[in-house]
Design a protein around this motif. Structure first.
Motif, PDB file in Angstrom:
ATOM      1  N   ALA A 246      28.690  36.762  45.546  1.00 30.12           N
ATOM      2  CA  ALA A 246      29.350  37.591  45.074  1.00 30.12           C
ATOM      3  C   ALA A 246      29.583  37.931  43.441  1.00 30.12           C
ATOM      4  CB  ALA A 246      30.409  38.456  45.628  1.00 30.12           C
ATOM      5  N   PRO A 247      29.604  38.537  42.291  1.00 26.08           N
ATOM      6  CA  PRO A 247      29.099  39.717  42.830  1.00 26.08           C
ATOM      7  C   PRO A 247      27.088  39.920  42.645  1.00 26.08           C
ATOM      8  CG  PRO A 247      29.960  39.857  40.244  1.00 26.08           C
ATOM      9  CD  PRO A 247      29.856  38.233  41.247  1.00 26.08           C
TER      10      PRO A 247
ATOM     11  N   ARG B 163      34.647  36.433  44.227  1.00 26.68           N
ATOM     12  CA  ARG B 163      34.309  37.253  45.771  1.00 26.68           C
ATOM     13  C   ARG B 163      34.697  38.803  45.554  1.00 26.68           C
ATOM     14  NH1 ARG B 163      32.812  35.254  51.068  1.00 26.68           N
ATOM     15  NH2 ARG B 163      32.194  37.234  51.678  1.00 26.68           N
TER      16      ARG B 163
ATOM     17  N   ARG C 144      29.533  44.206  44.466  1.00 24.59           N
ATOM     18  CA  ARG C 144      28.230  43.608  44.165  1.00 24.59           C
ATOM     19  C   ARG C 144      27.187  44.603  42.687  1.00 24.59           C
ATOM     20  NH1 ARG C 144      25.842  44.088  48.554  1.00 24.59           N
ATOM     21  NH2 ARG C 144      26.517  42.460  49.748  1.00 24.59           N
TER      22      ARG C 144
END
Lengths: 353, 212
Positions: free
Chosen positions: A221-222, A308, A313
Motif C-alpha cells: 500500500a498505497p 500503509r 490505495r
C-alpha cells in the motif's frame, strides 16, 4: 582443501541468511500488525506469546495445516511453481547485503554477506524484476478472472516502476563509483564535512525516488493494486490456499525486509556507525555494526508500515501517471543533472579550458 | 511541493495517533461498563411471592417485529395457580437468533413479566439451543435468573440481575397509585422507584390516570 572450506563457509552463510530472513519475516508480520493497530488506536494481536510476538508463527502454522486446494481449472504445473518463484528472488536479493563488519578467523576474512558480487546493484535490480513473474504466472495459471487482472496489473506496475528504481540508483553509482554493495558500504564510512556521517542519503532525491519505487515494487500500500481486495477479491493469490498462499505471504514480507535492508545499505550507510572500538573489548564491539544495520533496516520497514497506515490505495490511472509522468522524468532529470554536476566538479567545466 | 506537504501532513496524523489512548479493550479480560439501558437477553420475572408474572396475553408476541416470540396462554389451575389472575404463560419461547433486541416486548408487557438484562453472551453450538424456552427464561422461585451456560470468563451471570433499564424508562414511576405495590424486578427491588429523566414525577394528589 581450501576450496572445500570456502564452499562450506558460503553454505553456512546462505543458511544463516535464510534463517535471518525467516525469523525477521515472522517478526515483521507481528510488527506490522502491532504498528498498524497503534496507528488506528487498536490493541492488535496480543494472544500468541508475550505481547503477541509469536503471531507470525501462529499464522504460519495455521496456514501449513490448512488443506491446499487446487481448483480444477488451473494450469497445474505453472500454478504449483509460481509460489516458489515468488520466494526465490526475495531470498536471492538479500544475499548481496552485508549485515555487519567482516571479521577474521585465522588469516581468513569472513564477510557477513553471502556473496560480494562486483555487479551487486545490477544483480539486485535484475532479481527484483524477476519477482513479478511469480505474480503474473500465479494470476494467469489460476484460470480465474480476478487473479488474471491482478497479474496484468502487476506486470504494468512492475514495468513502470522498475525503470524508476534503476534510474534512482544511477546517481549513487556515479557518486560512489562502484556497483558492489560492500563497496557502497565502505564508501559511506567516515564523515561528510567532518560533521554528518557520509551516508548517501545526501543524494536526497535519489533516496526519495528509490523508496517510492521500492514500495511500488514490493506491491505494498498505497501501490497494492495487485491484490486490491475490494476490487479483485485477493488479487493474484485468490485461488491459492494453505501453504502455497503462505509462500506468497512470506515472499511479500521477505521482499519488504530485503528492500528495506537494501535501502538502508545503499542510502543509510549500511552497518556503518559508532562502534567504540578503542574503549570496549572486541568481544562486545562486533555486535554494533549488526545492531546499526538492524536499526536502520527497521527504520525503513517502519516507513513502509507507516505509509500503509496513512495513504489510501491509488487509482489505476493515478498509479500509471505517477510512474510515467512524474517518477521516470523526475529520476531522469535528476540523474542527468547530477551526472553533469559531478562531471563538472571532477573534470572542470567544458567552457573553462 | 504541494503533494509532499500533503503526504507529510497525513503521515504526521498517523504518527500522532500512535501515542493516543486506545479505544478498544481486550474483551474477555476487561469488559466495558455497559450503558444502563443496555438491551441484553430477556428474563421472565416472578412476583415477590414466587408467582409468575406472565399472564399469557401474547401482546409481546404480537408487537415483536422479528416474530421471534411464541406464547400460548392457558387457564390457571384452580387449586394451584401459576400466576395471579385467570391465565398464565403455558408456553413461552424466544428465538434468540431472530430477536433484534428492540425491547418492544418489554414495553408491551402489561405486567412487566418480560424484561431485559445486561447479559449478551449467548453463543450456541446448535441452532436449536438458541430457542430459549421457559426453562431458560424464567427466573427461579427466589428470583435468581437462569442461563444455559455456566458462569465463566466470558459469562458473568450477575449481569442477568443488573439492569432492566428499558422497563424503568417506560414505566410510570413514583405514582401514588402504585404505593404499597411490590417492585417489579430483581434490579428494581421492592417499593417505589424514583422518577428517571423524562418520566412523570409523582403527582401531588392521588390520581392514577395520566394527566394529558
Amino acid at each position: 582443501m581450501n576450496d572445500w572450506i570456502d564452499v562450506l563457509i558460503v553454505l553456512v552463510k546462505v543458511v544463516v541468511a535464510v534463517v535471518i530472513m525467516l525469523t525477521a519475516t515472522l517478526m515483521l508480520i507481528w510488527a506490522e500488525r502491532k504498528i498498524l493497530a497503534d496507528m488506528q488506536n487498536r490493541i492488535g494481536p496480543d494472544r500468541a506469546g508475550p505481547a503477541g510476538i509469536l503471531q507470525g508463527l501462529a499464522d504460519g502454522i495455521k496456514l501449513i495445516f490448512k488443506e491446499p486446494i487446487i481448483p480444477s481449472r488451473v494450469e497445474r504445473s505453472v500454478y504449483l511453481v509460481a509460489p516458489i518463484l515468488a520466494l526465490v528472488p526475495a531470498f536471492l536479493m538479500f544475499l548481496v547485503v552485508p549485515i555487519g563488519r567482516p571479521f577474521h578467523i585465522g588469516d581468513r576474512e569472513i564477510t557477513l554477506q553471502a556473496m560480494d558480487l562486483n555487479v551487486g546493484l545490477l544483480f539486485v535490480l535484475a532479481v527484483s524484476s524477476m519477482a513479478v513473474y511469480a505474480v503474473v504466472l500465479a494470476g494467469w495459471s489460476s484460470g480465474s478472472k480476478y487473479p488474471l487482472l491482478g497479474g496484468v496489473r502487476a506486470t504494468a506496475q512492475a514495468i513502470s516502476y522498475e525503470a524508476a528504481l534503476g534510474l534512482a540508483l544511477v546517481p549513487v553509482v556515479i557518486y560512489e563509483g562502484t556497483l558492489s554493495v560492500a563497496g557502497l558500504v565502505e564508501g559511506q564510512s567516515g564523515k561528510f564535512l567532518d560533521l554528518f556521517p557520509a551516508w548517501n542519503i545526501i543524494l536526497l532525491p535519489s533516496f526519495g525516488f528509490f523508496l517510492l519505487a521500492a514500495v511500488a515494487e514490493t506491491n505494498r500500500a498505497p501501490f497494492d493494486l495487485v491484490e486490491a481486495e475490494n476490487e479483485l477479491v485477493g488479487g493474484f493469490h485468490t485461488e491459492y490456499s494453505g501453504f502455497r498462499f503462505a509462500l506468497f505471504f512470506l515472499a511479500e514480507y521477505i521482499n519488504i525486509f530485503t528492500m528495506s535492508a537494501l535501502t538502508a545499505t545503499i542510502f543509510l550507510g549500511g552497518w556503518n556507525g559508532p562502534t567504540w572500538d578503542g574503549s570496549l573489548p572486541s568481544s562486545i564491539t562486533w555486535i554494533f555494526p549488526i545492531l546499526w544495520f538492524s536499526l536502520k533496516t527497521f527504520a525503513i520497514v517502519f516507513v513502509f508500515f507507516w505509509v500503509r497506515a496513512t495513504l489510501p490505495r491509488l487509482r489505476y490511472d493515478q498509479l500509471m501517471e505517477l510512474g510515467w509522468k512524474r517518477l521516470i522524468p523526475g529520476t531522469l532529470i535528476w540523474m542527468i543533472f547530477f551526472a553533469v554536476a559531478f562531471a563538472v566538479r571532477q573534470f572542470g567545466a567544458p567552457w573553462a579550458s | 511541493m504541494g503533494l509532499v506537504g500533503i503526504f507529510a501532513k497525513g503521515l504526521a496524523v498517523t504518527f500522532r495517533q500512535m501515542f493516543r489512548p486506545r479505544v478498544t479493550t481486550s474483551y474477555p479480560q476487561e469488559k466495558r461498563v455497559k450503558p444502563q439501558r443496555f438491551h441484553g437477553r430477556h428474563v421472565l420475572n416472578r412476583h415477590a411471592d414466587g408467582m409468575e408474572k406472565c399472564i399469557g396475553c401474547e401482546l409481546c408476541a404480537g408487537v415483536c417485529p422479528a416474530r421471534c416470540i411464541y406464547v400460548r396462554g392457558a387457564d390457571n389451575p384452580v387449586d394451584e395457580p401459576v400466576s395471579p389472575g385467570e391465565r398464565y404463560g403455558f408456553i413461552y419461547e424466544i428465538n434468540m437468533l431472530r430477536c433484534i433486541f428492540c425491547g418492544l416486548c418489554v414495553e408491551a408487557c402489561p405486567t412487566e413479566a418480560i424484561t431485559m438484562t445486561q447479559l449478551f453472551e449467548m453463543s450456541v453450538t446448535d441452532r436449536h439451543q438458541a430457542l430459549y424456552t421457559k426453562d431458560e427464561l424464567l427466573v427461579g422461585e427466589d428470583g435468581t435468573p437462569n442461563h444455559p451456560q455456566p458462569d465463566g470468563p466470558l459469562i458473568d451471570l450477575n449481569e442477568l440481575t443488573i439492569a432492566d433499564g428499558w422497563m424503568r424508562a417506560t414505566s410510570p414511576a413514583g405514582r401514588a397509585a402504585y404505593e404499597g405495590i411490590p417492585g417489579w424486578t430483581s434490579s428494581a427491588g421492592v417499593g417505589l422507584r424514583p422518577a428517571e429523566r423524562g418520566q412523570s414525577p409523582a403527582p401531588a394528589e392521588d390520581e392514577p390516570e395520566e394527566a394529558d
